[in-house]
Design a protein around this motif. Structure first.
Motif, PDB file in Angstrom:
ATOM      1  N   PRO A   1      -1.481 -26.003 -12.148  1.00 54.08           N
ATOM      2  CA  PRO A   1      -3.173 -25.676 -12.151  1.00 54.08           C
ATOM      3  C   PRO A   1      -3.513 -25.766 -13.693  1.00 54.08           C
ATOM      4  N   ARG A   2      -2.852 -25.462 -14.749  1.00 51.32           N
ATOM      5  CA  ARG A   2      -3.266 -24.632 -16.047  1.00 51.32           C
ATOM      6  C   ARG A   2      -3.393 -26.887 -16.918  1.00 51.32           C
ATOM      7  N   PHE A   3      -2.720 -27.700 -16.606  1.00 52.18           N
ATOM      8  CA  PHE A   3      -2.497 -28.979 -17.553  1.00 52.18           C
ATOM      9  C   PHE A   3      -2.851 -30.427 -15.841  1.00 52.18           C
ATOM     10  N   GLY A   4      -2.723 -29.528 -15.390  1.00 51.10           N
ATOM     11  CA  GLY A   4      -3.325 -31.013 -14.165  1.00 51.10           C
ATOM     12  C   GLY A   4      -1.714 -32.319 -14.294  1.00 51.10           C
ATOM     13  N   VAL A   5      -0.857 -31.640 -14.470  1.00 50.50           N
ATOM     14  CA  VAL A   5       0.689 -32.340 -14.390  1.00 50.50           C
ATOM     15  C   VAL A   5       1.044 -32.843 -12.869  1.00 50.50           C
ATOM     16  N   ASP A   6       1.547 -34.286 -13.158  1.00 49.39           N
ATOM     17  CA  ASP A   6       1.596 -34.517 -11.125  1.00 49.39           C
ATOM     18  C   ASP A   6       2.917 -33.385 -11.085  1.00 49.39           C
ATOM     19  N   VAL A   7       3.165 -33.250  -9.556  1.00 51.00           N
ATOM     20  CA  VAL A   7       4.530 -32.651 -10.051  1.00 51.00           C
ATOM     21  C   VAL A   7       5.309 -33.351  -8.656  1.00 51.00           C
ATOM     22  N   GLY A   8       6.622 -33.737  -8.781  1.00 50.07           N
ATOM     23  CA  GLY A   8       7.331 -34.162  -7.492  1.00 50.07           C
ATOM     24  C   GLY A   8       8.375 -33.306  -7.562  1.00 50.07           C
ATOM     25  N   VAL A   9       9.175 -33.653  -6.197  1.00 46.19           N
ATOM     26  CA  VAL A   9      10.356 -33.011  -5.801  1.00 46.19           C
ATOM     27  C   VAL A   9      11.810 -33.544  -5.760  1.00 46.19           C
ATOM     28  N   GLY A  10      12.992 -33.693  -5.737  1.00 42.84           N
ATOM     29  CA  GLY A  10      13.729 -34.286  -4.831  1.00 42.84           C
ATOM     30  C   GLY A  10      14.860 -32.753  -4.575  1.00 42.84           C
ATOM     31  N   VAL A  11      14.924 -32.145  -3.180  1.00 42.65           N
ATOM     32  CA  VAL A  11      15.610 -30.962  -3.231  1.00 42.65           C
ATOM     33  C   VAL A  11      16.718 -31.124  -1.678  1.00 42.65           C
ATOM     34  N   THR A  12      17.536 -30.340  -1.709  1.00 43.02           N
ATOM     35  CA  THR A  12      18.563 -30.291  -0.992  1.00 43.02           C
ATOM     36  C   THR A  12      17.731 -30.317   1.095  1.00 43.02           C
ATOM     37  N   ALA A  13      18.330 -30.662   1.746  1.00 50.44           N
ATOM     38  CA  ALA A  13      17.496 -31.040   2.620  1.00 50.44           C
ATOM     39  C   ALA A  13      17.246 -29.755   3.043  1.00 50.44           C
ATOM     40  N   VAL A  14      17.905 -28.389   3.023  1.00 49.04           N
ATOM     41  CA  VAL A  14      18.137 -26.729   3.170  1.00 49.04           C
ATOM     42  C   VAL A  14      16.230 -26.531   3.168  1.00 49.04           C
ATOM     43  N   MET A  15      15.881 -27.232   2.237  1.00 49.47           N
ATOM     44  CA  MET A  15      14.921 -27.000   1.616  1.00 49.47           C
ATOM     45  C   MET A  15      13.231 -28.449   2.092  1.00 49.47           C
ATOM     46  N   ALA A  16      14.144 -28.537   2.473  1.00 47.14           N
ATOM     47  CA  ALA A  16      13.057 -30.477   2.635  1.00 47.14           C
ATOM     48  C   ALA A  16      11.746 -29.414   3.820  1.00 47.14           C
ATOM     49  N   ALA A  17      11.980 -29.153   4.561  1.00 49.05           N
ATOM     50  CA  ALA A  17      10.699 -28.581   5.643  1.00 49.05           C
ATOM     51  C   ALA A  17       9.585 -27.548   4.612  1.00 49.05           C
ATOM     52  N   ASP A  18      10.175 -26.634   3.978  1.00 49.50           N
ATOM     53  CA  ASP A  18       9.447 -26.021   3.337  1.00 49.50           C
ATOM     54  C   ASP A  18       8.224 -27.092   2.622  1.00 49.50           C
ATOM     55  N   THR A  19       8.889 -27.812   1.688  1.00 44.12           N
ATOM     56  CA  THR A  19       7.544 -29.155   0.840  1.00 44.12           C
ATOM     57  C   THR A  19       6.112 -29.098   1.321  1.00 44.12           C
ATOM     58  N   TYR A  20       6.261 -29.326   3.288  1.00 42.90           N
ATOM     59  CA  TYR A  20       5.359 -29.897   3.376  1.00 42.90           C
ATOM     60  C   TYR A  20       4.163 -29.234   2.827  1.00 42.90           C
ATOM     61  N   PRO A  21       3.698 -28.174   2.772  1.00 43.57           N
ATOM     62  CA  PRO A  21       2.265 -27.375   3.107  1.00 43.57           C
ATOM     63  C   PRO A  21       2.311 -27.903   2.259  1.00 43.57           C
ATOM     64  N   PHE A  22       3.008 -27.972   0.891  1.00 41.21           N
ATOM     65  CA  PHE A  22       2.496 -27.899  -0.620  1.00 41.21           C
ATOM     66  C   PHE A  22       2.581 -30.001  -0.516  1.00 41.21           C
ATOM     67  N   LEU A  23       3.065 -30.209  -0.286  1.00 39.69           N
ATOM     68  CA  LEU A  23       2.964 -31.548  -0.053  1.00 39.69           C
ATOM     69  C   LEU A  23       1.041 -32.334   0.551  1.00 39.69           C
ATOM     70  N   GLN A  24       0.604 -31.398   1.748  1.00 32.77           N
ATOM     71  CA  GLN A  24      -0.138 -31.715   2.083  1.00 32.77           C
ATOM     72  C   GLN A  24      -1.524 -31.194   1.324  1.00 32.77           C
ATOM     73  N   THR A  25      -1.081 -29.941   0.015  1.00 32.80           N
ATOM     74  CA  THR A  25      -2.320 -29.572  -0.604  1.00 32.80           C
ATOM     75  C   THR A  25      -2.370 -30.503  -2.246  1.00 32.80           C
ATOM     76  N   GLY A  26      -1.162 -31.077  -1.607  1.00 34.10           N
ATOM     77  CA  GLY A  26      -0.827 -32.055  -2.914  1.00 34.10           C
ATOM     78  C   GLY A  26      -0.722 -31.712  -4.209  1.00 34.10           C
ATOM     79  N   GLN A  27       0.146 -30.523  -4.557  1.00 36.31           N
ATOM     80  CA  GLN A  27       0.511 -29.514  -5.030  1.00 36.31           C
ATOM     81  C   GLN A  27       1.994 -30.555  -5.482  1.00 36.31           C
ATOM     82  N   LEU A  28       2.350 -31.346  -4.540  1.00 36.29           N
ATOM     83  CA  LEU A  28       4.078 -32.695  -4.907  1.00 36.29           C
ATOM     84  C   LEU A  28       3.398 -33.153  -4.056  1.00 36.29           C
TER      85      LEU A  28
END
Lengths: 198, 314, 207
Positions: free
Chosen positions: B195-222
C-alpha cells in the motif's frame, strides 16, 4: 568424505524421527532434543554477524555515533528478563519495539478489510460475483451473534455455513497435499541421496 | 468381530505401511504423469521473466521458513533462482528467520554450480539473516533506500559499495517481492510494502495455506502464488519450457506444451531441477489412496451404524 | 516506573506511528528515521529472549535431575556446539556451521513434520465421516480438490480441475474472505488495544 558421513547422519536422524510412528522411544527423544538445540544454536552467530555487527557495533564503535549508546543500553536491558528482581527492566526494550504496532492499525485495516471490502463492491454482473457476494455476506452474518439465528435471518446465515464447509473442504484437500509432499521429500532423500535408488 | 467392525478397528500401523509404499513405489517406478500449469503460477513466471536482462530491475526473495517445510518450498526456491540465473535477472535474497538464512546459502550454491558466469554481488546478492524484530523496519525502510535499510550483505559488505546496487535504489527497482513461506502468505509485504510503495508481491506457500491466498489474488494484493509441491512443479516446468530455450513467455505456448503434449521429457534435466515433478507422481497416487481410505472408512461406518440399528430393533 | 513508563512508551510511539501514516511531513519522516535507527540497534539483543529461556528450562531440568534430564543435556550440548562452530569457522556455505545445518537440522525438521502425512491418512480412514449434510459437503469439496490438484484428476475428466478452480475461486474465496474480514477487524482491534494500553500481556507478568 564429510559429505558421505553427513548423508549417513542425516539418514540416521530421519529414521530416528520416523521411529515415533511405531511408538515413543529414546531414539526419537534424542533426535527431538538435538533438533531443538541445533535450531536455537543458529540464532546466536547469525544475529551476531548479520545484525549486531552492522546495526549496533559498527555505527557505535567504528563510526562513533555516540548517541546510539542509548538504544544500545536499552537493548541490553533484554538480558535482565531472566533476573528475578530486575526482570521488569526488560519491558523497556519490549515497549520500544511494540510502538510500531501503531502503524499496523491503519495499514492492517487497509490491507485486510478495506481492500477486501472494495473488491466486494464490484458490479454483480456474473453468477460468480453474485455467489462470492452472497457467500461473504452470509458468513459475516453467521458470525454476528447479537441477533438470534432464527427465521429468514437464520436461513440466510445457514448459507454461510455451506460456503464455509466448501472452503474448509478445499483447505482440507490442500492440507492432505501439504503433508504428503513433506513425506515425499523425506522419502526422496532416503531413496536418492542415501540409497541411490532413483 | 463383524466385517464392518474390523474395518473400523484396523490398526493404524497398517495404514502407515500402505502410505509409505504408495510413496516409495511411484518414486522408484515413475508414472510419468503430466504437470498442468495454472494461472497464479503462470502470472508469477510472466512477471518475473519480463525483466530479463534489465539492469535497473531486480526481484527479492524472502525465505520466510525453516527446514521443516523444505520439501515443499525448497524446489520453488531452486526453480526461482534458476530462472533468474538463466535469464540474467538481478536477484536479492533475505531471511528474517535464523534457520531460513542457511537455506538461502544452500539454494544459491546448489544452483550456482551450474552457472559459473554468475557472480555474487554482481548478478545476485544475499542480504542474509535479519532479526525478526527488524522485519517491519526493514520492509518499510527498503521503500526509501534498500542499501540504507539493509546496510550489509550476508558477508558483512556494505550494500552501497556492491556493483549489483548500481541502478537499484528502492522498491521502484524491485519487480516483485516473492515471499516463500510456511506460516504467512505475504502478510507483512502486502500490508506494509504494497500500500505504501506499490511494490508487487507474490508468494510461494505450503499447500496448507494455498487456499487462503485466493481472496488476495482476486484483489491483486498478491500478483501470483505457488501452492505447495504442485506450484513448485509448475514453475520448474515453465523454466524448462521457456527460460532454458531462451524463449519469452507466452500463455498460449505454456498451455499448448504444458497441457497438450505428453509429459515434457525429464531425462536430460538434472535431478535437483525436476524434484517437484518427480514427487508429483507419488502425490497423485497417495491422493487416490487417501480418497479410498475416506470411502472405505465411511462404508465401514455406515455398515456398522446399520448393524447397530438392527441390533437395537431386535 | 515498572509498568507505567513502558506503557506510556507504547502509547506515545503507537499514536506517533498512526500519525506518521497519515501525515507526510518532514517532522514525521524525521521521527520515522530516528526510530528505525534506534530499533535496529535494539532488535539484535532480542535473540537473548529465545535462547535464554531455552537454556533456563533445560539447565533447571539438569540441576534438578528431572525425569529424562539426559535429553536436556543433548539440547544444551547441541546449542553450544552449533553456536561455537558459527563463531569459530563462520557462517558461510562450506563451513562446519552449514554442514550441521544440512545434516542435522534439515533432516530432523523436515521429518518431524512429514510424520503428519501418516496421521492425516489415518484420520482420513478413521475420523473423516459423512455424519451430516454439512460434513458431506466438506468431504466432497475435499475429494474434488485432492483429485483436481494432481494430474490424475485431469486424466479422468477435465471437469475435475475445472471444478477445483471454481471451488477455489468462488465458494472458497467467499469463505476465506468472510472469515478474513473478521480476522482483519480483530487484528486492528488488538493493535488498537495495545496502543491504548488495554492489552498488556506482552509486558509479561509481575508488578
Amino acid at each position: 568424505m564429510t559429505e558421505i558421513i553427513g548423508i549417513w547422519i542425516a539418514a540416521f536422524l530421519t529414521l530416528c524421527m520416523f521411529s515415533f510412528l511405531y511408538k515413543d522411544n529414546p531414539f526419537y527423544k534424542f533426535a527431538e532434543h538435538l533438533f531443538v538445540g541445533c535450531s536455537m544454536g543458529y540464532a546466536i552467530p547469525l544475529t551476531w554477524y548479520n545484525a549486531f555487527i552492522p546495526y549496533a557495533y559498527n555505527p557505535l564503535f567504528l563510526k562513533k555515533e555516540y548517541i546510539l549508546i542509548i538504544p544500545f543500553i536499552i537493548g541490553m536491558m533484554y538480558w535482565l528478563r531472566f533476573s528475578g528482581k530486575f526482570s521488569w527492566v526488560s519491558r523497556y526494550p519490549i515497549a520500544f519495539s511494540m510502538g510500531i504496532v501503531g502503524m499496523g492499525v491503519p495499514m492492517s485495516m487497509h490491507a485486510n478489510v478495506l481492500v477486501q471490502m472494495r473488491s466486494m463492491m464490484l458490479p454483480l454482473n456474473n453468477i460468480n460475483t453474485i455467489l462470492i457476494f452472497i457467500g461473504t455476506v452470509s458468513i459475516l452474518c453467521y458470525f454476528f451473534f447479537s441477533k438470534a439465528h432464527t427465521g429468514a435471518y437464520g436461513k440466510f446465515t445457514s448459507i454461510g455455513i455451506w460456503f464455509m464447509m466448501v472452503g474448509f473442504g478445499a483447505s482440507f484437500g490442500y492440507t492432505v497435499m501439504a503433508r504428503i509432499s513433506l513425506l515425499i521429500g523425506r522419502i526422496e532423500f532416503l531413496l536418492e541421496e542415501w540409497l541411490h535408488l532413483l | 468381530m463383524r466385517f464392518s467392525e474390523s474395518l473400523q478397528k484396523l490398526d493404524r500401523r497398517y495404514i502407515y505401511i500402505v502410505v509409505a509404499l504408495a510413496v516409495i513405489i511411484p518414486l522408484i517406478f515413475p508414472l510419468g504423469l503430466k504437470t498442468y500449469t495454472t494461472t497464479p503460477v503462470e502470472d508469477l513466471y510472466r512477471h518475473i521473466d519480463a525483466i530479463a536482462g534489465r539492469d535497473d530491475k531486480a526481484i527479492l526473495i524472502d525465505f520466510y521458513h525453516d527446514p521443516s517445510v523444505m520439501p515443499e518450498l525448497y524446489p520453488m526456491e531452486i526453480a526461482l533462482i534458476r530462472h533468474c540465473f538463466i535469464r540474467k535477472i538481478k536477484l536479492f535474497t533475505i531471511s528474517f528467520w535464523p534457520t531460513g538464512a542457511p537455506i538461502i546459502e544452500m539454494a544459491l550454491s546448489e544452483v550456482k554450480e551450474d552457472f559459473p558466469d554468475i557472480k555474487a554481488n554482481v548478478d545476485y546478492c544475499n542480504f542474509g539473516f535479519k532479526p525478526n524484530a527488524l522485519t517491519i523496519p526493514i520492509i518499510l525502510g527498503m521503500g526509501d533506500d534498500i542499501a540504507k535499510a539493509v546496510e550489509t550483505n550476508s558477508e558483512g559488505s556494505k550494500l552501497e559499495d556492491l556493483p549489483i546496487m548500481k541502478n537499484i535504489k528502492n522498491y521502484d527497482n524491485i519487480q516483485i517481492v516473492m515471499q516463500i513461506s510456511g506460516s504467512t502468505s505475504g502478510y507483512l509485504w502486502y500490508t506494509y510494502a504494497r500500500p505504501r510503495f506499490g511494490v508487487d508481491v507474490g508468494v510461494g506457500v505450503t499447500a496448507v495455506m494455498a487456499a487462503d491466498t485466493y481472496p488476495f489474488l482476486q484483489t491483486g494484493q498478491l500478483l501470483g502464488s505457488m501452492g505447495g509441491l504442485k506450484g513448485a512443479a509448475e514453475y520448474e516446468k515453465l523454466v524448462d519450457i521457456f527460460a532454458m530455450k531462451g524463449l519469452d513467455y507466452s500463455k498460449k505456448k505454456a498451455r499448448d506444451i504444458a497441457w497438450g503434449s505428453k509429459q515434457y521429457s525429464l531425462s536430460n534435466i538434472p535431478y535437483k531441477y525436476k524434484k517437484a515433478r518427480i514427487g508429483m507422481d507419488a502425490q497423485a497416487v497417495v491422493h487416490v489412496l487417501i480418497i479410498l481410505f475416506i470411502v472405505i472408512g465411511n462404508i465401514g461406518y455406515f455398515l456398522d451404524k446399520r448393524a447397530e440399528k438392527r441390533k437395537y430393533v431386535k | 516506573m515498572k509498568r507505567t513508563i513502558p506503557l506510556l512508551i507504547v502509547i506515545i510511539l503507537g499514536f506517533l506511528f498512526v500519525a506518521y501514516v497519515f501525515i507526510p511531513h518532514k517532522v514525521s519522516a524525521d521521527f520515522y528515521d530516528w526510530y528505525m535507527k534506534w530499533i535496529k540497534v535494539i532488535g539484535p539483543f532480542a535473540v537473548v529472549l529465545g535462547v535464554g529461556s531455552l537454556i533456563m528450562v533445560h539447565t533447571s531440568k539438569i540441576k534438578r535431575k528431572a525425569p529424562n534430564w539426559g535429553y536436556s543435556m543433548v539440547t544444551i550440548v547441541a546449542l553450544v556446539i552449533t553456536t561455537l562452530t558459527g563463531f569459530i569457522w563462520g557462517i558461510q556455505e562450506g563451513t562446519p556451521f552449514m554442514w550441521i545445518f544440512k545434516n542435522f537440522n534439515v533432516p530432523m525438521g523436515a521429518t518431524m513434520f512429514s510424520l503428519l502425512a501418516f496421521y492425516i491418512a489415518s484420520a482420513a480412514y478413521k475420523a473423516f465421516r459423512a455424519r451430516s449434510v454439512e460434513a458431506t459437503v466438506l468431504l466432497i469439496a475435499a475429494i474434488i480438490v485432492m483429485l483436481g490438484r494432481v494430474s490424475i484428476g485431469q486424466a479422468i475428466t477435465h471437469w475435475i480441475p475445472d471444478a477445483t478452480e471454481w471451488i477455489l475461486n468462488v465458494p472458497n474465496l467467499a469463505a476465506k474472505r468472510g472469515i478474513g474480514l473478521g480476522v482483519g477487524l480483530g487484528m486492528t482491534a488488538t493493535s488498537l488495544k495495545i496502543i491504548l494500553g488495554i492489552e498488556r500481556s506482552y509486558l509479561g507478568g509481575g508488578k
